[in-house]
Design an enzyme around this catalytic site. Structure first.
Site, short mmCIF file in Angstrom:
data_model
loop_
_atom_site.label_atom_id
_atom_site.label_comp_id
_atom_site.label_asym_id
_atom_site.label_seq_id
_atom_site.Cartn_x
_atom_site.Cartn_y
_atom_site.Cartn_z
N ASP A 156 0.88 -1.03 0.06
CA ASP A 156 0.00 0.01 0.15
C ASP A 156 0.78 1.40 0.01
O ASP A 156 1.49 1.55 0.88
CB ASP A 156 -0.81 0.17 1.21
CG ASP A 156 -1.86 1.33 1.06
OD1 ASP A 156 -1.56 2.03 0.64
OD2 ASP A 156 -2.91 1.05 2.06
N HIS A 157 0.91 1.79 -1.12
CA HIS A 157 2.05 3.04 -1.20
C HIS A 157 1.76 4.25 -0.14
O HIS A 157 2.77 4.81 -0.10
CB HIS A 157 2.15 3.41 -2.96
CG HIS A 157 0.97 4.34 -3.08
ND1 HIS A 157 -0.36 3.82 -3.86
CD2 HIS A 157 0.65 5.51 -3.26
CE1 HIS A 157 -0.96 4.78 -4.01
NE2 HIS A 157 -0.42 5.95 -3.64
N HIS A 181 -6.20 2.41 1.32
CA HIS A 181 -5.43 3.49 1.77
C HIS A 181 -5.77 4.24 3.29
O HIS A 181 -4.85 4.10 4.10
CB HIS A 181 -5.07 4.55 0.60
CG HIS A 181 -4.62 4.05 -0.59
ND1 HIS A 181 -3.68 3.21 -0.59
CD2 HIS A 181 -4.96 4.46 -1.90
CE1 HIS A 181 -3.39 2.84 -2.03
NE2 HIS A 181 -4.09 3.71 -2.66
#
Length: 443
Positions: A179-180, A242
């Site tokens: 999950d950036h 996110h």
């Protein structure tokens, strides 16, 4: 922790994510000396490319997106290789065996392999099975790790089915769900801000905090991703992945120590404490919407239903807002307002902690409330809002702020981007900033 010599295998190497994010991230890690010289990158996709044509394509991407040039660029490109494989056909994976043997021998990587699935989610269960059929998942000869991009399933049922498929061929310690958002410097700084400062942690609870806002706003529409986005929507695309992870970082308890297990234990605890939504809660505490045609920067833009790939009768949400509550001792009764959407007035991701007002506002009936604003992107930084006397006669309070911006640091230019940080952590075997199975299921 040093990085061992390794081979990075990117499935879906002909796709947008590879040349916009992954190869630039690896190039920048190479440029600052984080990768060393003993690594290789093997691109895998169905497209019929040679090593040279793949290098040319990646070189052009680096020149375009990173302004790369000179000998450093040429040196990096010599580490890039390509193998055409039908990723849906198990027998075709036999082509990987001689290529990987060749690269491991050339770079002394002893079988250490990081697989990155930059592919449609439909292949997340297929690729591990095909790799295992050729013995490419066993750790008898070097470590094997696999990075899976979101979405991790469409709902709880498909998430569990996907996990079962991947776990059939990889152990949990080998699986890195990326999950950036968790790779962003400011999200990580949430933990340092809270747990290294005696000023904040005693106030970080229901006794002093009135409510919390978490916003992930985008000014753009779905652009060319209408077909994908319509099967996802704002709830799945942003909130469930996110923003719930950011919420967990805000609300988690202090870990016993800073390592992957302790950190992810506390994240999972928070997510398991989220108050389940009844039908009445959904009616009163959830707002969904779609953007329509309008004007942005003096130009007319299309509404969601007119975007390419979007069905004319779609009811997929491009905006969502939700009131969440956490059923535990620290946060009981404190609402968390989470919102995200496309085509909003500005692009911003931030967390705003609203502290309770003074019980008796001596100086003004409209005294400013104390707020802590943690800006994740853009213009990453932290702002603290509080009241001071307004110049002039009397004692009227005025809101002022103390600001910190990462761009003010002399070392800001050396900060790693989200993908750079997460790729580096995966190569080190550090899973702290990657989602664990139980947390994904809780989300």
């Amino acid at each position: 922790m040093n990085i061992e010599n390794s081979c990075i295998v990117i499935f879906g190497a002909s796709g947008d994510l590879t040349f916009r994010k992954l190869i630039p991230a690896l190039y920048n890690l190479f440029r600052v000396g984080r990768l060393g010289q003993h690594f290789s990158v093997l691109g895998v996709a169905r497209s019929e490319l040679t090593d040279d044509s793949f290098r040319t394509k990646m070189r052009d991407a680096l020149i375009k997106f990173e302004k790369a040039e000179g000998q450093e660029l040429e040196d990096f490109c010599t580490h890039l290789y390509y193998q055409a494989v039908n990723t849906s056909e198990a027998l075709d994976y036999a082509k990987l065996l001689p290529r990987l043997d060749e690269l491991h021998d050339k770079y002394g990587s002893c079988g250490n392999t990081l697989y990155y699935l930059s592919t449609p989610p439909s292949l997340y269960g297929v690729i591990p099975e095909c790799l295992a059929a050729h013995g490419l998942t066993t750790e008898e000869y070097g470590w094997k790790r696999i990075i899976v991009e979101k979405p991790f399933g469409y709902d709880i049922k498909t998430a569990k089915e996907l996990d079962e498929k991947i776990h059939h061929y990889f152990e949990e310690h080998q699986i890195y769900r990326i999950d950036h958002y968790l790779g962003k410097e400011t999200v990580q700084n949430l933990l340092v801000l809270r747990f290294s400062n005696g000023l904040f942690e005693p106030l970080w609870n229901r006794n002093f905090i009135d409510y919390v806002e978490i916003t992930g706003a985008e000014a753009i529409g779905v652009e060319e991703r209408g077909g994908y986005y319509d099967g996802s929507g704002a709830m799945r695309d942003m909130f469930q992945n996110h923003l719930l992870q950011v919420l967990a970082m805000v609300a988690m308890e202090p870990p016993a120590i800073i390592n992957a297990d302790s950190m992810r234990d506390e994240v999972a605890k928070v997510l398991h404490c989220l108050h389940p939504l009844t039908a009445e809660d959904v009616k009163n505490n959830v707002v969904l919407g779609q953007y329509v045609a309008g004007e942005v920067d003096d130009q007319m833009v299309a509404g969601y239903l007119a975007e390419k790939g979007v069905p004319a009768d779609s009811n997929t949400e491009t905006y969502m807002a939700i009131k969440c509550e956490i059923d535990n001792w620290r946060w009981a009764g404190v609402p968390f307002y989470v919102r995200t959407g496309k085509r909003l007035p500005t692009r911003v991701t931030e967390v705003v902690i609203h502290f309770k007002t003074t019980p008796h506002p001596v100086f003004s009936q409209n005294a400013p409330e104390n707020k802590l604003i943690i800006r994740v992107q853009p213009d990453e930084g932290i702002s603290m809002r509080f009241g001071l006397k307004k110049p002039g006669a009397g004692f009227e309070a005025k809101e002022v702020s103390m600001d910190f911006r990462y761009s003010d640091l002399s070392s800001a230019s050396s900060l790693l981007t989200a993908y750079e940080r997460l790729l580096l952590d995966a190569l080190k075997g550090d899973a702290t900033l990657f989602a664990r199975t139980d947390a994904v299921h809780a989300c």
